[in-house]
Design an enzyme around this catalytic site. Sequence first.
Site, PDB file in Angstrom:
ATOM      1  N   HIS A   1       4.725   0.113   0.289  1.00 44.61           N
ATOM      2  CA  HIS A   1       5.457  -0.686   1.262  1.00 44.61           C
ATOM      3  C   HIS A   1       4.560  -1.773   1.845  1.00 44.61           C
ATOM      4  O   HIS A   1       3.327  -1.718   1.722  1.00 44.61           O
ATOM      5  CB  HIS A   1       6.069   0.194   2.357  1.00 44.61           C
ATOM      6  CG  HIS A   1       5.070   0.990   3.130  1.00 44.61           C
ATOM      7  ND1 HIS A   1       4.449   2.114   2.626  1.00 44.61           N
ATOM      8  CD2 HIS A   1       4.577   0.835   4.388  1.00 44.61           C
ATOM      9  CE1 HIS A   1       3.629   2.613   3.529  1.00 44.61           C
ATOM     10  NE2 HIS A   1       3.679   1.848   4.600  1.00 44.61           N
TER      11      HIS A   1
ATOM     12  N   ASP B   1       0.417   5.014   2.073  1.00 42.00           N
ATOM     13  CA  ASP B   1      -0.348   5.384   3.263  1.00 42.00           C
ATOM     14  C   ASP B   1      -1.548   6.272   2.922  1.00 42.00           C
ATOM     15  O   ASP B   1      -1.423   7.250   2.179  1.00 42.00           O
ATOM     16  CB  ASP B   1       0.554   6.117   4.261  1.00 42.00           C
ATOM     17  CG  ASP B   1       1.603   5.181   4.854  1.00 42.00           C
ATOM     18  OD1 ASP B   1       1.278   4.005   5.084  1.00 42.00           O
ATOM     19  OD2 ASP B   1       2.739   5.635   5.072  1.00 42.00           O
TER      20      ASP B   1
ATOM     21  N   ARG C   1       5.741   6.822  14.324  1.00 39.42           N
ATOM     22  CA  ARG C   1       5.594   7.229  12.930  1.00 39.42           C
ATOM     23  C   ARG C   1       4.997   8.629  12.848  1.00 39.42           C
ATOM     24  O   ARG C   1       3.986   8.901  13.507  1.00 39.42           O
ATOM     25  CB  ARG C   1       4.680   6.195  12.239  1.00 39.42           C
ATOM     26  CG  ARG C   1       4.270   6.580  10.856  1.00 39.42           C
ATOM     27  CD  ARG C   1       3.350   5.546  10.244  1.00 39.42           C
ATOM     28  NE  ARG C   1       2.300   6.256   9.534  1.00 39.42           N
ATOM     29  CZ  ARG C   1       1.476   5.720   8.659  1.00 39.42           C
ATOM     30  NH1 ARG C   1       1.546   4.440   8.375  1.00 39.42           N
ATOM     31  NH2 ARG C   1       0.560   6.454   8.066  1.00 39.42           N
TER      32      ARG C   1
ATOM     33  N   HIS D   1       0.840  -1.211   0.000  1.00 37.73           N
ATOM     34  CA  HIS D   1       0.000   0.000   0.000  1.00 37.73           C
ATOM     35  C   HIS D   1       0.865   1.248   0.000  1.00 37.73           C
ATOM     36  O   HIS D   1       2.062   1.200   0.308  1.00 37.73           O
ATOM     37  CB  HIS D   1      -0.906   0.027   1.236  1.00 37.73           C
ATOM     38  CG  HIS D   1      -0.161   0.202   2.531  1.00 37.73           C
ATOM     39  ND1 HIS D   1       0.621  -0.781   3.073  1.00 37.73           N
ATOM     40  CD2 HIS D   1      -0.076   1.264   3.380  1.00 37.73           C
ATOM     41  CE1 HIS D   1       1.156  -0.346   4.199  1.00 37.73           C
ATOM     42  NE2 HIS D   1       0.752   0.897   4.409  1.00 37.73           N
TER      43      HIS D   1
HETATM   44  C1  SIN Z   1       3.140   1.227   8.092  1.00 36.46           C
HETATM   45  O1  SIN Z   1       2.539   0.889   7.075  1.00 36.46           O
HETATM   46  O2  SIN Z   1       3.185   2.389   8.481  1.00 36.46           O
HETATM   47  C2  SIN Z   1       3.871   0.193   8.927  1.00 36.46           C
HETATM   48  C3  SIN Z   1       5.260  -0.011   8.450  1.00 36.46           C
HETATM   49  C4  SIN Z   1       6.029  -0.924   9.346  1.00 36.46           C
HETATM   50  O3  SIN Z   1       5.586  -1.205  10.457  1.00 36.46           O
HETATM   51  O4  SIN Z   1       7.104  -1.359   8.942  1.00 36.46           O
END
Ligand code: SIN
Length: 291
Positions: free
Chosen positions: A253, A107, A268, A105
């Site tokens: 990612h 974000d 994050r 995906h």
């Molecule tokens: C995310 O999609 O923000 C999670 C990424 C991760 O935990 O590596």
Amino acid sequence: MNMSTRKQLEITRVTPHCGARVAGVDLSQPLDGSMVEKLLEGLAEHCVLFFEEQAMTPVQQKALGEHFGSLHVHPAWPRLVDGHPEVMEIYSDETTTRIAGEDWHSDVSCDPEPPMGTILQMLEVPPAGGDTLFANMSAVFESLSPSMQQFLEGLNAVHDGELVYRDRYDGMSDEPQTYPRSEHPVVCVHPVSGRKVLFVNRIFTSRIVELGETESDALLRLLFQRIEQPEFQCRYQWRPGSVVFWDNRCAQHHALWDYYPHRRRGHRVTIRGQAPVSACGGQQQLDNNSQ
Ligand code: SIN
């Protein structure tokens, strides 16, 4: 001039299409304009930047993100760092039933103005596993035949937050109209690199607007398979203190959950972006159903 800008910045590619290691910058300190510019260029070229041995408080991490834009507050995520609604805690342990981002995906692509990028600092890692995969969506688009590229450039897709957020996280209403939902061009132009980017993803994109349902399903299946081909990817093995900055406009990612029941924890921040710009000219009319 502060310490971080006096060091020599080194950006080293990790695979031909995706990812670079960055040394010579202390992310906990304010960055000057030239450092911000170099990091933005590196991000556009490599899609994702990896920094080692960093340590930031939530305040410092927010200050870092604010060098690149104003910060986004997630519409659904239930674990926020106390006093810092812009800092999401990424957390899993033996009680976890779902983790964030466990499929390909970009974000919050269901927002009318999806985030330009995300900065994740890892604080605790499992004994093994918990890597994150990244893939370059310009490289994926450029691997398609010219006829397919041309066909895709005229299309738009629905990105539906309900697919991801309904019944998944606390704090999200069950009323369907409260889920963010937007239309974006299938092929966008990256504002820094100028490269065309395939902008559909497995967790948010529900259908192609201009096609019938079976055609849309078949085309999305084909595109998702192409996005997941390993040659467009890199894989990052986290350590405590690693910081990763990914560009949502050209990277997708996938967080791997191969470490259950161990604990993994990070912070994050997400940087606000602008409406994606169509590769066939002009800004797309957005179906701005975001509440
Ligand atoms: C995310 O999609 O923000 C999670 C990424 C991760 O935990 O590596």
